[in-house]
Design a protein around this motif. Structure first.
Motif, PDB file in Angstrom:
ATOM      1  N   GLU A  92       0.628  -1.179  -0.158  1.00 21.13           N
ATOM      2  CA  GLU A  92      -0.293  -0.225  -0.204  1.00 21.13           C
ATOM      3  C   GLU A  92       0.667   1.350   0.585  1.00 21.13           C
ATOM      4  O   GLU A  92       1.772   1.424   0.967  1.00 21.13           O
ATOM      5  CB  GLU A  92      -0.590  -0.287   1.162  1.00 21.13           C
ATOM      6  CG  GLU A  92      -1.515   1.133   1.405  1.00 21.13           C
ATOM      7  CD  GLU A  92      -2.522   1.830   2.653  1.00 21.13           C
ATOM      8  OE1 GLU A  92      -3.857   0.972   2.380  1.00 21.13           O
ATOM      9  OE2 GLU A  92      -1.618   1.512   3.575  1.00 21.13           O
ATOM     10  N   LYS A 150       1.197   4.916   0.231  1.00 20.09           N
ATOM     11  CA  LYS A 150       0.388   6.476   1.189  1.00 20.09           C
ATOM     12  C   LYS A 150       0.656   7.571   0.653  1.00 20.09           C
ATOM     13  O   LYS A 150       2.158   7.915   0.448  1.00 20.09           O
ATOM     14  CB  LYS A 150      -0.031   6.403   2.302  1.00 20.09           C
ATOM     15  CG  LYS A 150      -1.239   5.428   1.926  1.00 20.09           C
ATOM     16  CD  LYS A 150      -0.947   5.640   3.895  1.00 20.09           C
ATOM     17  CE  LYS A 150      -2.269   4.668   4.708  1.00 20.09           C
ATOM     18  NZ  LYS A 150      -2.897   4.294   5.551  1.00 20.09           N
ATOM     19  N   ASN A 160      -5.805  -1.527  -6.599  1.00 20.61           N
ATOM     20  CA  ASN A 160      -6.770  -1.127  -6.515  1.00 20.61           C
ATOM     21  C   ASN A 160      -7.001   0.546  -6.221  1.00 20.61           C
ATOM     22  O   ASN A 160      -5.715   1.246  -5.896  1.00 20.61           O
ATOM     23  CB  ASN A 160      -7.481  -1.027  -5.618  1.00 20.61           C
ATOM     24  CG  ASN A 160      -8.385  -0.866  -3.839  1.00 20.61           C
ATOM     25  OD1 ASN A 160      -8.669  -0.276  -4.606  1.00 20.61           O
ATOM     26  ND2 ASN A 160      -8.929  -1.740  -3.196  1.00 20.61           N
ATOM     27  N   ILE A 161      -7.034   1.242  -6.989  1.00 20.97           N
ATOM     28  CA  ILE A 161      -7.571   2.751  -6.542  1.00 20.97           C
ATOM     29  C   ILE A 161      -8.873   3.799  -6.457  1.00 20.97           C
ATOM     30  O   ILE A 161      -8.510   4.532  -6.286  1.00 20.97           O
ATOM     31  CB  ILE A 161      -6.654   3.718  -8.490  1.00 20.97           C
ATOM     32  CG1 ILE A 161      -8.200   3.244  -9.418  1.00 20.97           C
ATOM     33  CG2 ILE A 161      -5.952   2.835  -8.818  1.00 20.97           C
ATOM     34  CD1 ILE A 161      -7.889   4.308 -10.852  1.00 20.97           C
ATOM     35  N   LYS A 162      -9.394   2.589  -5.809  1.00 22.50           N
ATOM     36  CA  LYS A 162     -11.014   2.906  -5.097  1.00 22.50           C
ATOM     37  C   LYS A 162     -10.695   4.550  -4.295  1.00 22.50           C
ATOM     38  O   LYS A 162     -11.452   5.232  -3.734  1.00 22.50           O
ATOM     39  CB  LYS A 162     -11.244   2.128  -4.664  1.00 22.50           C
ATOM     40  CG  LYS A 162     -11.306   2.119  -3.109  1.00 22.50           C
ATOM     41  CD  LYS A 162     -12.129   0.192  -2.493  1.00 22.50           C
ATOM     42  CE  LYS A 162     -11.325   0.007  -1.487  1.00 22.50           C
ATOM     43  NZ  LYS A 162     -11.926  -0.744  -1.196  1.00 22.50           N
ATOM     44  N   ASN A 163      -9.258   4.468  -3.543  1.00 26.15           N
ATOM     45  CA  ASN A 163      -8.655   5.250  -2.878  1.00 26.15           C
ATOM     46  C   ASN A 163      -8.451   5.947  -2.847  1.00 26.15           C
ATOM     47  O   ASN A 163      -7.322   6.990  -2.404  1.00 26.15           O
ATOM     48  CB  ASN A 163      -8.442   4.755  -1.382  1.00 26.15           C
ATOM     49  CG  ASN A 163      -9.636   3.981  -0.777  1.00 26.15           C
ATOM     50  OD1 ASN A 163     -11.175   4.537  -0.787  1.00 26.15           O
ATOM     51  ND2 ASN A 163      -9.453   3.403   0.000  1.00 26.15           N
ATOM     52  N   LYS A 164      -7.957   6.515  -4.230  1.00 33.88           N
ATOM     53  CA  LYS A 164      -6.555   7.274  -5.021  1.00 33.88           C
ATOM     54  C   LYS A 164      -6.903   8.841  -4.712  1.00 33.88           C
ATOM     55  O   LYS A 164      -5.669   9.534  -4.622  1.00 33.88           O
ATOM     56  CB  LYS A 164      -6.911   6.953  -6.474  1.00 33.88           C
ATOM     57  CG  LYS A 164      -5.882   7.630  -7.525  1.00 33.88           C
ATOM     58  CD  LYS A 164      -5.529   7.348  -8.744  1.00 33.88           C
ATOM     59  CE  LYS A 164      -6.527   8.404  -9.474  1.00 33.88           C
ATOM     60  NZ  LYS A 164      -6.751   8.162 -10.998  1.00 33.88           N
ATOM     61  N   GLU A 165      -8.170   9.145  -5.039  1.00 32.92           N
ATOM     62  CA  GLU A 165      -8.116  10.080  -4.111  1.00 32.92           C
ATOM     63  C   GLU A 165      -7.917  10.916  -2.971  1.00 32.92           C
ATOM     64  O   GLU A 165      -7.754  11.907  -2.407  1.00 32.92           O
ATOM     65  CB  GLU A 165     -10.442  10.886  -4.580  1.00 32.92           C
ATOM     66  CG  GLU A 165      -9.996  10.550  -5.713  1.00 32.92           C
ATOM     67  CD  GLU A 165      -9.351  11.546  -7.076  1.00 32.92           C
ATOM     68  OE1 GLU A 165      -9.014  12.595  -6.855  1.00 32.92           O
ATOM     69  OE2 GLU A 165      -9.540  10.484  -8.275  1.00 32.92           O
ATOM     70  N   LYS A 166      -8.213   9.940  -1.874  1.00 35.14           N
ATOM     71  CA  LYS A 166      -7.367   9.947  -0.749  1.00 35.14           C
ATOM     72  C   LYS A 166      -5.752   9.604  -0.541  1.00 35.14           C
ATOM     73  O   LYS A 166      -5.385   9.930   0.823  1.00 35.14           O
ATOM     74  CB  LYS A 166      -8.402   8.890   0.201  1.00 35.14           C
ATOM     75  CG  LYS A 166      -9.805   9.045  -0.317  1.00 35.14           C
ATOM     76  CD  LYS A 166     -10.893   8.331   1.173  1.00 35.14           C
ATOM     77  CE  LYS A 166     -11.768   8.409   1.079  1.00 35.14           C
ATOM     78  NZ  LYS A 166     -12.486   7.188   1.509  1.00 35.14           N
ATOM     79  N   ILE A 220      -4.484   6.728  -1.685  1.00 33.39           N
ATOM     80  CA  ILE A 220      -4.091   5.431  -1.401  1.00 33.39           C
ATOM     81  C   ILE A 220      -4.103   4.326  -2.372  1.00 33.39           C
ATOM     82  O   ILE A 220      -5.187   4.780  -2.958  1.00 33.39           O
ATOM     83  CB  ILE A 220      -4.698   5.370  -0.192  1.00 33.39           C
ATOM     84  CG1 ILE A 220      -3.986   6.161   1.107  1.00 33.39           C
ATOM     85  CG2 ILE A 220      -4.506   4.194   0.521  1.00 33.39           C
ATOM     86  CD1 ILE A 220      -6.050   5.499   2.523  1.00 33.39           C
ATOM     87  N   ILE A 221      -2.835   4.367  -2.859  1.00 29.94           N
ATOM     88  CA  ILE A 221      -3.300   3.079  -3.769  1.00 29.94           C
ATOM     89  C   ILE A 221      -2.238   1.125  -3.175  1.00 29.94           C
ATOM     90  O   ILE A 221      -1.749   1.430  -2.042  1.00 29.94           O
ATOM     91  CB  ILE A 221      -2.955   2.758  -5.135  1.00 29.94           C
ATOM     92  CG1 ILE A 221      -3.041   3.985  -5.432  1.00 29.94           C
ATOM     93  CG2 ILE A 221      -2.221   2.437  -6.196  1.00 29.94           C
ATOM     94  CD1 ILE A 221      -2.535   4.627  -7.057  1.00 29.94           C
ATOM     95  N   GLU A 222      -2.983  -0.109  -3.567  1.00 29.80           N
ATOM     96  CA  GLU A 222      -2.602  -0.565  -3.022  1.00 29.80           C
ATOM     97  C   GLU A 222      -3.048  -1.567  -4.654  1.00 29.80           C
ATOM     98  O   GLU A 222      -3.253  -1.282  -5.342  1.00 29.80           O
ATOM     99  CB  GLU A 222      -4.662  -1.936  -2.284  1.00 29.80           C
ATOM    100  CG  GLU A 222      -4.413  -0.990  -1.131  1.00 29.80           C
ATOM    101  CD  GLU A 222      -5.379  -1.509  -1.233  1.00 29.80           C
ATOM    102  OE1 GLU A 222      -5.570  -1.774   0.918  1.00 29.80           O
ATOM    103  OE2 GLU A 222      -6.537  -1.302  -1.560  1.00 29.80           O
TER     104      GLU A 222
END
Length: 175
Positions: A65, A67, A92-98, A100-102
């Motif tokens: 992950e 950040k 996984n880019i679902k939290n890219k705007e925050k 965070i990329i996994e």
């Protein structure tokens, strides 16, 4: 009874010996950080490197992950390495705007030496960030073929002070 004690002693000795040897093998993970230089509106390349050179094992899989501080950096692009096996990770880019990329990948043949597992390109939008505007964490790392857990071998996360920015557009240089 003495024979059983000797066998137990030998088994314990061998187990302790191998665990001591395994602990002596270290993995260093590094990211090229941004220096506090005049980088605003410039792009920086941040390769994620896993140095497994000192180990007998090969890197077989990982889950990581990344950040970053979204007030300081804007993610422009990410792309995997070209090493077979790690060249098609799940991202996984679902939290890219925050910030965070996994991502994770598996290489059944294993990577050796200093393995580039992923690359990120950021634009510096605010120079008032700290010396470490991003961080990486691994939740899993295993050896190829043996499936040994390599997480305990990660002894250092390096955020080197070497500046790694490019004046012109980086996208033109990527295949």
């Amino acid at each position: 009874m003495k024979k059983i004690n000797k066998i137990l002693f030998a088994a314990t000795f061998i187990a302790l010996l191998f665990s001591a040897l395994a602990k002596g093998q270290n993995i260093t993970v590094s990211l090229s950080p941004v220096q506090n230089a005049s980088l605003k509106n410039r792009q920086i390349l941040v390769p994620v490197m896993v140095d497994i050179s000192g180990m007998k094992e090969k890197l077989g899989s990982y889950t990581a992950e990344l950040k970053w501080n979204v007030k300081a950096l804007k993610l422009i692009k990410y792309y995997p390495c070209k090493e077979m096996g790690f060249d098609n990770p799940f991202i996984n880019i679902k939290n890219k705007e925050k910030g965070i990329i996994e991502f994770n990948a598996v290489n059944v043949y294993g990577g050796e030496g200093n393995v580039n597992i992923m690359n990120f390109i950021f634009e510096v939008i605010d120079e008032s960030y700290s010396d470490q505007p991003y961080e990486i964490k691994f939740s899993a790392m295993a050896a190829a073929q043996t499936f040994n857990d390599l997480l305990p071998c990660i002894t250092e996360l390096k955020y080197s002070t070497k500046e790694n920015f490019i004046n012109e557009k980086i996208e033109d240089k990527i295949d």
